[in-house]
Design a protein around this motif. Structure first.
Motif, PDB file in Angstrom:
ATOM      1  N   UNK A 290       0.839  -1.187   0.015  1.00 50.05           N
ATOM      2  CA  UNK A 290       0.032  -0.032  -0.026  1.00 50.05           C
ATOM      3  C   UNK A 290       0.840   1.171  -0.016  1.00 50.05           C
ATOM      4  N   UNK A 291       0.350   2.521  -0.229  1.00 48.84           N
ATOM      5  CA  UNK A 291       1.080   3.573  -0.159  1.00 48.84           C
ATOM      6  C   UNK A 291       1.776   3.861   1.331  1.00 48.84           C
ATOM      7  N   UNK A 292       0.983   3.437   2.326  1.00 48.75           N
ATOM      8  CA  UNK A 292       1.786   3.668   3.456  1.00 48.75           C
ATOM      9  C   UNK A 292       2.860   2.798   3.840  1.00 48.75           C
ATOM     10  N   UNK A 293       2.697   1.434   3.593  1.00 46.60           N
ATOM     11  CA  UNK A 293       3.566   0.540   3.812  1.00 46.60           C
ATOM     12  C   UNK A 293       4.935   0.693   2.942  1.00 46.60           C
ATOM     13  N   UNK A 294       4.439   1.228   1.394  1.00 42.14           N
ATOM     14  CA  UNK A 294       5.884   1.463   0.802  1.00 42.14           C
ATOM     15  C   UNK A 294       6.666   2.402   1.076  1.00 42.14           C
ATOM     16  N   UNK A 295       5.873   3.545   1.680  1.00 45.47           N
ATOM     17  CA  UNK A 295       6.634   4.539   2.170  1.00 45.47           C
ATOM     18  C   UNK A 295       7.484   4.371   3.458  1.00 45.47           C
ATOM     19  N   UNK A 296       6.801   3.478   4.419  1.00 46.82           N
ATOM     20  CA  UNK A 296       7.449   2.995   5.313  1.00 46.82           C
ATOM     21  C   UNK A 296       8.633   2.309   5.245  1.00 46.82           C
ATOM     22  N   UNK A 297       8.489   1.276   4.185  1.00 45.99           N
ATOM     23  CA  UNK A 297       9.580   0.241   3.953  1.00 45.99           C
ATOM     24  C   UNK A 297      10.591   1.169   3.167  1.00 45.99           C
ATOM     25  N   UNK A 298      10.462   2.423   2.333  1.00 48.15           N
ATOM     26  CA  UNK A 298      11.322   3.144   1.806  1.00 48.15           C
ATOM     27  C   UNK A 298      12.163   3.893   2.804  1.00 48.15           C
ATOM     28  N   UNK A 299      11.341   4.437   3.895  1.00 48.42           N
ATOM     29  CA  UNK A 299      12.021   5.340   5.044  1.00 48.42           C
ATOM     30  C   UNK A 299      12.879   4.141   5.782  1.00 48.42           C
ATOM     31  N   UNK A 300      12.489   2.987   5.985  1.00 53.96           N
ATOM     32  CA  UNK A 300      13.303   2.058   6.733  1.00 53.96           C
ATOM     33  C   UNK A 300      14.657   1.663   6.084  1.00 53.96           C
ATOM     34  N   UNK A 301      14.576   1.656   4.626  1.00 53.28           N
ATOM     35  CA  UNK A 301      15.749   1.491   3.912  1.00 53.28           C
ATOM     36  C   UNK A 301      16.734   2.512   4.004  1.00 53.28           C
ATOM     37  N   UNK A 302      16.041   3.646   3.837  1.00 50.74           N
ATOM     38  CA  UNK A 302      17.031   4.986   4.045  1.00 50.74           C
ATOM     39  C   UNK A 302      17.426   5.341   5.276  1.00 50.74           C
ATOM     40  N   UNK A 303      17.036   4.725   6.241  1.00 55.58           N
ATOM     41  CA  UNK A 303      17.507   5.213   7.646  1.00 55.58           C
ATOM     42  C   UNK A 303      18.884   4.717   7.778  1.00 55.58           C
ATOM     43  N   UNK A 304      19.349   3.700   7.449  1.00 57.04           N
ATOM     44  CA  UNK A 304      20.825   3.424   7.921  1.00 57.04           C
ATOM     45  C   UNK A 304      21.766   4.356   7.001  1.00 57.04           C
ATOM     46  N   UNK A 305      21.283   4.988   6.225  1.00 51.55           N
ATOM     47  CA  UNK A 305      22.040   5.745   5.367  1.00 51.55           C
ATOM     48  C   UNK A 305      21.711   7.183   5.629  1.00 51.55           C
ATOM     49  N   UNK A 306      21.417   7.488   6.603  1.00 46.58           N
ATOM     50  CA  UNK A 306      20.808   8.828   7.093  1.00 46.58           C
ATOM     51  C   UNK A 306      22.002   9.908   7.004  1.00 46.58           C
ATOM     52  N   UNK A 307      23.173   9.400   7.582  1.00 48.04           N
ATOM     53  CA  UNK A 307      24.323  10.194   7.552  1.00 48.04           C
ATOM     54  C   UNK A 307      24.612  10.825   6.131  1.00 48.04           C
ATOM     55  N   UNK A 308      24.500   9.774   5.145  1.00 46.36           N
ATOM     56  CA  UNK A 308      24.700  10.120   3.862  1.00 46.36           C
ATOM     57  C   UNK A 308      23.675  11.351   3.137  1.00 46.36           C
ATOM     58  N   UNK A 309      22.268  10.894   3.747  1.00 46.15           N
ATOM     59  CA  UNK A 309      21.358  11.761   3.239  1.00 46.15           C
ATOM     60  C   UNK A 309      21.435  13.295   3.860  1.00 46.15           C
ATOM     61  N   UNK A 310      21.997  13.353   5.235  1.00 45.35           N
ATOM     62  CA  UNK A 310      22.357  14.548   5.815  1.00 45.35           C
ATOM     63  C   UNK A 310      23.265  15.368   5.033  1.00 45.35           C
ATOM     64  N   UNK A 311      24.377  14.735   4.790  1.00 47.13           N
ATOM     65  CA  UNK A 311      25.701  15.269   4.102  1.00 47.13           C
ATOM     66  C   UNK A 311      25.045  15.858   2.773  1.00 47.13           C
ATOM     67  N   UNK A 312      24.450  15.119   2.072  1.00 51.35           N
ATOM     68  CA  UNK A 312      23.941  15.583   0.795  1.00 51.35           C
ATOM     69  C   UNK A 312      23.218  16.929   0.949  1.00 51.35           C
ATOM     70  N   UNK A 313      22.213  16.790   2.040  1.00 52.18           N
ATOM     71  CA  UNK A 313      21.212  18.163   2.261  1.00 52.18           C
ATOM     72  C   UNK A 313      22.239  19.311   2.659  1.00 52.18           C
ATOM     73  N   UNK A 314      23.231  19.015   3.456  1.00 55.20           N
ATOM     74  CA  UNK A 314      24.126  19.866   3.601  1.00 55.20           C
ATOM     75  C   UNK A 314      24.983  20.733   2.751  1.00 55.20           C
TER      76      UNK A 314
END
Length: 728
Positions: A4-28
């Motif tokens: 579903x839309x909610x589960x798909x978003x939850x799974x995507x956020x879960x997959x991205x969370x371990x790479x949060x530092x990379x995302x933070x660096x990209x935003x900075x």
């Protein structure tokens, strides 16, 4: 696997969370490129990085756990960071743009994860719409919270700025003293936004042009604090090449240094002195003129100076600069008026034997300016002396100039030996004419100080050491005080005369006996008038001060001023003239009655010759006999009996011939065949001075001879014999 839309978003956020530092660096990195003003200052950059990290983690966590956007808690320090941005002068648009750009990068990275989890287009589209809605709602809430905190801080800052500026209007410029005004600026700044302040003013006035390089000599007129908590001198020395400067010390800024650039360009700036210190450089400019520079140091406060601090410092410094410029202009005008006044007052009292004098002039407090008080000591014929004290109404350079004109008029009138009442009458006419001139110029001038009526008071006294008497007249002036040798001080009751400038009213004289050793005090009303007592109390204190024993007349002057005037400055100008009388007795004066008979001329010459021998002035015998012969002959021929001859041996030898006639002799140039007309010419050549003074009845023709005999005929040029018509 179906999403579903909610589960798909939850799974995507879960997959991205371990790479949060990379995302933070990209935003900075993205924000550094797009919004560099958030990364200019280290503390703001650190705060922005923390903000990015906390928002990324909050969004990923909320989406992963399916939390509704309105329930996702924003970072705890989000509002505080918004307030810090407001404090540092960053625009609110930078904060909002950072939110939008950060939101866009996070959405892009989540959208990149969706195709890796499923190939079904429908749930991807639904999840995309859901993601945009969630992120937008979260950013809207976060932006609203940040804007509210930012605006609250801005409103608080504006109120604080206004209160500081308003306080500056009250605290800075309370006096017309340059150093005190500069110190008030330093005190205000250290009370509110600076840890240390220095104020330097250009030593020479640059006029209306900016100061040139190489001429930046300044004086340290104010600083606070001097030592406690002051920025490290190593930083100041390294950046500005400046060592420790004491108050009121002259120093020079090197060309190209930040203070020198501020003085030359007139533009403010801010600089970092180190990791925890910063400085604002604000030139003090008023009416198109650069007066100096103020430096505001900050080293104790955690925040370095920002643009908003620079604006506040400019506003406060601008008000201080106007006050300093007003004080500078006033100081210049006061110094000019004071210099004019002192140049118009006698620099030293003339040599004479009638009285011993001591005098003082004190200008009024700085707020009032220089006034028109004056005093004078004028030697007169017959060993007499005139004592004058006057007061022109008003203050400033015009009062000082009027005083100079009146003093000149008094000296001119005194030279023709007018009695005190007649002299004041003529002086009254002078004041009336001056007032008429001023009135005619008022319409053509914009200087309000020069407008208005001219008025003055004056006391004129003539002391005769031969008769031991003093003749006085006053024009609206305060009464003099006389102290006899027994130590009794009394106020002289003189006939009241109108102030000068009224016209049409008479002046009266009073003659009093002043035994030798008497002390007469002439002064202006500023000496006895004060806010804490009336004139009567001031006169009582004056009499008491005069009665105090003192080593000299100068010491008596100091005693009087200390007893009657405040410690700092009087409320009005003060002129004080003290005179201790001396007498010329029979040993210095010789008098003969002369009959109206030409044969008496020879007897008069013989009597004079005998008297000169008694005084040891034999070398003056020939000159004096010639002068006496001429004056006595003129009195017998043209005057009226009784006739009297008098010699006075003082600093000069004075010959006086008095008669009851009113005809005044005049010096003239005789023609070749004239039998007369050369006598007074010879008298004028052989004597220092000669003249005529009139009394109520009759006149006196006098001449003064130097105590050293002139080379009469050894040098023809000495007598200008060839220049005398009829002399071959």
């Amino acid at each position: 696997m179906d999403f579903t839309a909610d589960s798909l978003l939850s799974r995507a956020a879960h997959e991205l969370s371990p790479r949060a530092d990379e995302l933070i660096h990209d935003v900075e990195q993205h924000l550094r490129r797009e919004i560099p003003e958030l990364w200019d200052e280290p503390d703001i950059a650190r705060m922005t990085g923390e903000n990015v990290a906390e928002h990324v983690i909050a969004i990923l966590s909320g989406i992963e756990h399916g939390i509704e956007p309105r329930r996702i808690d924003p970072p705890a320090g989000d509002a505080e960071r918004a307030r810090r941005l407001a404090q540092r002068g960053k625009p609110v648009t930078a904060m909002l743009r950072a939110f939008r750009l950060g939101q866009g990068r996070i959405i892009d990275r989540l959208l990149e994860e969706l195709p890796r989890l499923t190939s079904d287009v429908e749930p991807i589209n639904a999840a995309t719409r859901k993601l945009i809605a969630v992120a937008t709602e979260y950013m809207d809430r976060t932006s609203e919270t940040g804007v509210l905190a930012f605006q609250e801080e801005r409103d608080r800052q504006v109120q604080w700025w206004l209160s500081v500026v308003n306080e500056a209007s009250v605290r800075v410029g309370t006096t017309l003293d340059i150093a005190r005004t500069a110190q008030e600026l330093a005190d205000l700044a250290t009370d509110h936004f600076a840890d240390a302040v220095t104020v330097d003013l250009l030593e020479t006035s640059p006029g209306d042009e900016a100061p040139a390089k190489g001429t930046l000599v300044v004086r340290r007129v104010a600083q606070r604090p001097v030592t406690d908590g002051y920025p490290e001198t190593t930083h100041l020395g390294a950046i500005y090449g400046e060592s420790s400067v004491a108050p009121q010390q002259l120093h020079r800024y090197p060309d190209g240094s930040p203070p020198a650039r501020a003085l030359v360009t007139g533009r403010p700036s801010r600089h970092h002195l180190g990791p925890s210190a910063s400085v604002l450089l604000v030139p003090l400019c008023a009416r198109g003129t650069t007066l100096g520079v103020a430096q505001f140091f900050r080293h104790h406060k955690p925040d370095a100076y920002g643009d908003e601090d620079l604006l506040l410092a400019q506003e406060v410094a601008a008000r201080a600069a106007v006050a300093i410029d007003n004080a500078r202009r006033y100081t210049h005008a006061r110094a000019t008026a004071l210099t004019l006044q002192r140049s118009l007052l006698p620099r030293s009292t003339p040599a004479q034997s009638a009285v011993e004098v001591a005098c003082r002039y004190l200008p009024a407090a700085a707020q009032l300016g220089v006034g028109g008080d004056w005093y004078d000591v004028i030697p007169l014929s017959g060993a007499r002396v005139a004592l004058v004290v006057g007061d022109v109404v008003g203050h400033g350079i015009h009062a000082a100039a009027t005083m100079g004109r009146l003093r000149t008029a008094v000296r001119t009138l005194a030279d023709i030996d007018l009695p005190p009442d007649e002299l004041l009458t003529h002086l009254d006419d002078v004041v009336i004419r001056l007032a008429a001139e001023v009135s005619s110029e008022v319409s053509a001038q914009t200087d309000t100080e020069s407008a208005g009526d001219i008025g003055a008071t004056c006391l004129y006294a003539v002391y005769d050491p031969v008769a031991g008497s003093c003749t006085l007249a006053r024009a609206g002036h305060v009464l003099p005080v006389v102290m006899t040798r027994d130590g009794t001080a009394d106020i002289l009751e003189l006939p009241a005369g109108p102030p000068l400038g009224l016209g049409g009213l008479p002046f009266e004289t009073a003659e009093i006996a002043l035994p030798e050793g008497s002390l007469i005090a002439l002064y202006t009303d500023g000496l006895i008038e004060a806010l804490d007592h009336d004139i009567e109390a001031g006169l009582t204190r004056l009499c008491h001060a005069l009665a105090q024993p003192s080593a000299s007349l100068e010491a008596t002057c100091d005693t009087v001023l200390e007893a009657l005037l405040p410690a700092d400055r009087p409320h009005d100008d003060v002129a004080l003239l003290l005179a201790r009388t001396h007498a010329l007795g029979d040993r210095q004066v010789a008098t003969w009655d002369v009959d109206a008979n030409p044969a008496e001329v020879a007897r008069a010459r013989a009597s004079v010759s005998k008297q000169l021998t008694k005084w040891g002035l034999e070398e003056l015998d020939f000159t004096t006999e010639l002068v006496v012969s001429e004056l006595v002959t003129n009195a017998i021929r043209y005057g009226q009996p009784p006739i009297q001859l008098r010699l006075i041996h003082d600093r000069t030898l004075m010959c006086e011939v008095a008669d009851a006639g009113s005809t005044t002799p005049h010096l003239r140039r005789a023609r070749v065949f004239d039998e007369g007309g050369r006598g007074l010419f010879l008298v004028a050549q052989l004597t220092e001075h000669w003249g005529t003074r009139h009394a109520r009845r009759g006149k006196t023709v006098w001449a003064e001879c130097a105590l050293s005999a002139p080379a009469l005929f050894s040098d023809a040029a000495a007598l200008d014999v060839e220049g005398i018509p009829g002399v071959v």
